[in-house]
Write a protein that holds these residues in place. Sequence first.
Motif, PDB file in Angstrom:
ATOM      1  N   ILE A 323       0.852  -1.205   0.000  1.00  0.00           N
ATOM      2  CA  ILE A 323       0.000   0.000   0.000  1.00  0.00           C
ATOM      3  C   ILE A 323       0.881   1.247   0.000  1.00  0.00           C
ATOM      4  CG2 ILE A 323      -1.941   1.192   1.047  1.00  0.00           C
ATOM      5  CD1 ILE A 323      -2.821  -1.431   0.171  1.00  0.00           C
ATOM      6  N   GLU A 324       1.876   1.247  -0.863  1.00  0.00           N
ATOM      7  CA  GLU A 324       2.794   2.373  -0.994  1.00  0.00           C
ATOM      8  C   GLU A 324       2.153   3.429  -1.901  1.00  0.00           C
ATOM      9  OE1 GLU A 324       7.468   3.004  -2.321  1.00  0.00           O
ATOM     10  OE2 GLU A 324       6.344   1.240  -2.994  1.00  0.00           O
ATOM     11  N   ARG A 325       1.889   4.590  -1.346  1.00  0.00           N
ATOM     12  CA  ARG A 325       1.233   5.642  -2.118  1.00  0.00           C
ATOM     13  C   ARG A 325       2.276   6.429  -2.908  1.00  0.00           C
ATOM     14  NH1 ARG A 325      -3.497   9.809  -0.133  1.00  0.00           N
ATOM     15  NH2 ARG A 325      -3.423  11.219  -1.913  1.00  0.00           N
ATOM     16  N   LEU A 326       2.106   6.473  -4.217  1.00  0.00           N
ATOM     17  CA  LEU A 326       3.035   7.148  -5.110  1.00  0.00           C
ATOM     18  C   LEU A 326       2.282   8.147  -5.973  1.00  0.00           C
ATOM     19  CD1 LEU A 326       4.923   3.939  -6.315  1.00  0.00           C
ATOM     20  CD2 LEU A 326       5.684   5.514  -4.522  1.00  0.00           C
ATOM     21  N   THR A 327       2.986   9.172  -6.407  1.00  0.00           N
ATOM     22  CA  THR A 327       2.400  10.156  -7.319  1.00  0.00           C
ATOM     23  C   THR A 327       3.212  10.182  -8.595  1.00  0.00           C
ATOM     24  OG1 THR A 327       1.631  11.506  -5.464  1.00  0.00           O
ATOM     25  CG2 THR A 327       1.709  12.556  -7.638  1.00  0.00           C
ATOM     26  N   GLY A 328       2.536   9.971  -9.722  1.00  0.00           N
ATOM     27  CA  GLY A 328       3.210   9.966 -11.000  1.00  0.00           C
ATOM     28  C   GLY A 328       3.563  11.365 -11.460  1.00  0.00           C
ATOM     29  N   VAL A 329       4.412  11.450 -12.456  1.00  0.00           N
ATOM     30  CA  VAL A 329       4.811  12.762 -12.968  1.00  0.00           C
ATOM     31  C   VAL A 329       3.609  13.515 -13.532  1.00  0.00           C
ATOM     32  CG1 VAL A 329       7.171  12.066 -13.448  1.00  0.00           C
ATOM     33  CG2 VAL A 329       5.440  11.754 -15.217  1.00  0.00           C
ATOM     34  N   SER A 330       2.572  12.786 -13.923  1.00  0.00           N
ATOM     35  CA  SER A 330       1.371  13.428 -14.463  1.00  0.00           C
ATOM     36  C   SER A 330       0.419  13.888 -13.367  1.00  0.00           C
ATOM     37  CB  SER A 330       0.625  12.428 -15.352  1.00  0.00           C
ATOM     38  OG  SER A 330       0.101  11.374 -14.555  1.00  0.00           O
ATOM     39  N   GLY A 331       0.641  13.405 -12.148  1.00  0.00           N
ATOM     40  CA  GLY A 331      -0.265  13.707 -11.049  1.00  0.00           C
ATOM     41  C   GLY A 331      -1.123  12.533 -10.642  1.00  0.00           C
ATOM     42  N   VAL A 332      -1.163  11.454 -11.437  1.00  0.00           N
ATOM     43  CA  VAL A 332      -1.958  10.293 -11.080  1.00  0.00           C
ATOM     44  C   VAL A 332      -1.438   9.683  -9.778  1.00  0.00           C
ATOM     45  CG1 VAL A 332      -0.547   8.635 -12.384  1.00  0.00           C
ATOM     46  CG2 VAL A 332      -2.984   8.153 -11.975  1.00  0.00           C
ATOM     47  N   THR A 333      -2.352   9.219  -8.932  1.00  0.00           N
ATOM     48  CA  THR A 333      -1.997   8.590  -7.668  1.00  0.00           C
ATOM     49  C   THR A 333      -2.039   7.074  -7.824  1.00  0.00           C
ATOM     50  OG1 THR A 333      -2.903  10.443  -6.399  1.00  0.00           O
ATOM     51  CG2 THR A 333      -2.612   8.360  -5.234  1.00  0.00           C
ATOM     52  N   VAL A 334      -1.005   6.409  -7.346  1.00  0.00           N
ATOM     53  CA  VAL A 334      -0.919   4.951  -7.455  1.00  0.00           C
ATOM     54  C   VAL A 334      -0.734   4.350  -6.064  1.00  0.00           C
ATOM     55  CG1 VAL A 334       0.304   2.998  -8.474  1.00  0.00           C
ATOM     56  CG2 VAL A 334       0.128   5.150  -9.738  1.00  0.00           C
ATOM     57  N   LEU A 335      -1.543   3.361  -5.749  1.00  0.00           N
ATOM     58  CA  LEU A 335      -1.345   2.566  -4.541  1.00  0.00           C
ATOM     59  C   LEU A 335      -0.622   1.293  -4.955  1.00  0.00           C
ATOM     60  CD1 LEU A 335      -4.830   2.931  -2.772  1.00  0.00           C
ATOM     61  CD2 LEU A 335      -2.755   4.290  -2.426  1.00  0.00           C
ATOM     62  N   ASN A 336       0.679   1.249  -4.687  1.00  0.00           N
ATOM     63  CA  ASN A 336       1.510   0.120  -5.092  1.00  0.00           C
ATOM     64  C   ASN A 336       1.462  -0.950  -4.007  1.00  0.00           C
ATOM     65  OD1 ASN A 336       3.408  -1.644  -6.051  1.00  0.00           O
ATOM     66  ND2 ASN A 336       5.151  -0.267  -5.825  1.00  0.00           N
ATOM     67  N   ASP A 337       0.671  -1.985  -4.245  1.00  0.00           N
ATOM     68  CA  ASP A 337       0.541  -3.089  -3.303  1.00  0.00           C
ATOM     69  C   ASP A 337       0.934  -4.388  -4.004  1.00  0.00           C
ATOM     70  OD1 ASP A 337       0.026  -4.225  -0.867  1.00  0.00           O
ATOM     71  OD2 ASP A 337      -2.142  -4.270  -1.094  1.00  0.00           O
ATOM     72  N   ALA A 338       2.047  -4.312  -4.740  1.00  0.00           N
ATOM     73  CA  ALA A 338       2.439  -5.400  -5.632  1.00  0.00           C
ATOM     74  C   ALA A 338       3.408  -6.385  -5.002  1.00  0.00           C
ATOM     75  CB  ALA A 338       3.062  -4.813  -6.914  1.00  0.00           C
ATOM     76  N   TYR A 339       3.651  -6.290  -3.691  1.00  0.00           N
ATOM     77  CA  TYR A 339       4.636  -7.193  -3.099  1.00  0.00           C
ATOM     78  C   TYR A 339       4.100  -8.613  -3.000  1.00  0.00           C
ATOM     79  CZ  TYR A 339       8.196  -9.232  -0.180  1.00  0.00           C
ATOM     80  OH  TYR A 339       9.179 -10.048   0.290  1.00  0.00           O
ATOM     81  N   ASN A 340       2.816  -8.734  -2.647  1.00  0.00           N
ATOM     82  CA  ASN A 340       2.229 -10.062  -2.544  1.00  0.00           C
ATOM     83  C   ASN A 340       0.720  -9.948  -2.546  1.00  0.00           C
ATOM     84  OD1 ASN A 340       2.334 -12.856  -2.464  1.00  0.00           O
ATOM     85  ND2 ASN A 340       3.817 -12.888  -0.795  1.00  0.00           N
ATOM     86  N   SER A 341       0.037 -11.090  -2.648  1.00  0.00           N
ATOM     87  CA  SER A 341      -1.414 -11.039  -2.742  1.00  0.00           C
ATOM     88  C   SER A 341      -2.030 -12.343  -2.282  1.00  0.00           C
ATOM     89  CB  SER A 341      -1.837 -10.741  -4.186  1.00  0.00           C
ATOM     90  OG  SER A 341      -3.231 -10.546  -4.278  1.00  0.00           O
ATOM     91  N   SER A 342      -3.196 -12.221  -1.688  1.00  0.00           N
ATOM     92  CA  SER A 342      -4.021 -13.346  -1.272  1.00  0.00           C
ATOM     93  C   SER A 342      -5.457 -12.841  -1.268  1.00  0.00           C
ATOM     94  CB  SER A 342      -3.625 -13.817   0.131  1.00  0.00           C
ATOM     95  OG  SER A 342      -4.003 -12.844   1.089  1.00  0.00           O
TER      96      SER A 342
END
Length: 463
Positions: A323-342
């Motif tokens: 759940i790492e909150r990132l902001t793209g160069v365009s301004g889009v917000t990304v919740l990066n939760d790509a480490y694992n999943s269940s």
Amino acid sequence: MIIRTFGEIARMVAGKAVHGEGSAVIRGVSKDTRTIQAGNLYVPIIGERFDGHEYAKEAYAKGAAATLWQRDRGEPPEGVPAILVDDALAALQQLASQYREQLPVRITGITGSNGKTTTKDMIAAVLAVKYNVHKTEGNLNGDIGLPLMILQMDERTELAVLEMGMRGFHEIELLTHIAKPEAAVITMIGEAHMEYLGSREGIAKAKLEILSGLKQDGVFAYLGDEPLLDRLLPHVRKPASMNVVRFGASAGNDLRPTGIEIDGDGTRFTVNGAEEPVFSIPLLGKHNVVNAMAAVAIGRYFGLTDAEIAAGLSSMKPTGMRIERLTGVSGVTVLNDAYNSSPASTLASLELLRDLTGFGRKLVVLGDMLELGEHDVRYHTEIGATLSSEHFDCVLTYGPLSKHMADAAAPFFPEGKVRWFGDKDQLATVLAGYAKPDDIVLVKGSRGMRLEEVVHRLIEQQL
């Protein structure tokens, strides 16, 4: 790190020292010639497709002071100080266990299907307010990684916070007997590793093995919202006397969060029974607040005040892609939760995205959830069926199993708003063309799907 003489280490692993001086000093341990440091003990791990013994001479040339050497691998290289043992991995584990016994360190062990890394980060940040703390780094939480983490400890370490991972029965039992924790935490029981353990009950039994190595009168903090743990606890091997703390979201727990507010890049909350202090974590989501209850429990056990615990939680630095909150160069917000999943963690992330406000559209990118065993199709279908256009504007899925998510979600969205991809680059291209600067995008998938590649492309691209 461990600092002992060649002779002392030979005695610690019950091995035979050859080609070396017993008084020679060894500093630290490594299993990788690419990162070996001067003075290290080299540990030749044997895998399905490699044998570390083949690199012992290279390790010595790069500065290793000595090597472990498994007797069934013939004679060690001439002139390389070696300690002969029956099994190199078992010797590494024994060395870690012996080193741990020689230190006055107090250890907290953490396991669980989801949330153990974030909870580890929280607990370590809390304890670091008052103590010299060592914690698991990266994914070094298995039968090789945990011994290496123990051997990395400085002798001045007061408290250590160690993750314990597993895929099958008796793995956590091994780890807990090496680490001998004074405190044990189970975050939750999910569906990960179902293919190895057969059922959620099997997973719960495997996780509860952590108690077999818990010290007498230690503390066990666990998710009280999970009925399996309550049901199985009386029947597992554990100390004759231990303190038990149940934490969770429901009212029956000893510790539960109240007044949860998600604000900006973090979450604020209080704890039942006390309106002050107000706690905050630099993480989003109610599930992370529930895991913070474990940090409160462990902090209190080791003598910290609630004010000190609050200071530690607010200062924690979470491990990336959770759940790492990132902001793209365009301004889009990304919740990066790509480490694992269940299934459980995916539902928690979707709930978080659903509850967030202040964005244009909510876009969902989901990859396969791996290691779910024979019911993997059902789990993916069930996740898909929870998605609807009432809460999300678009769903993109990637991977063979995620097609079942897309098929189940499609009836609840306008045509074209749910798409499945077998090609990750194509998904990233479509997403970049569709997302707008005021959108928020959740990216969630198992580690093997490597969806961080989609994240990086999205945040680096001008939309």
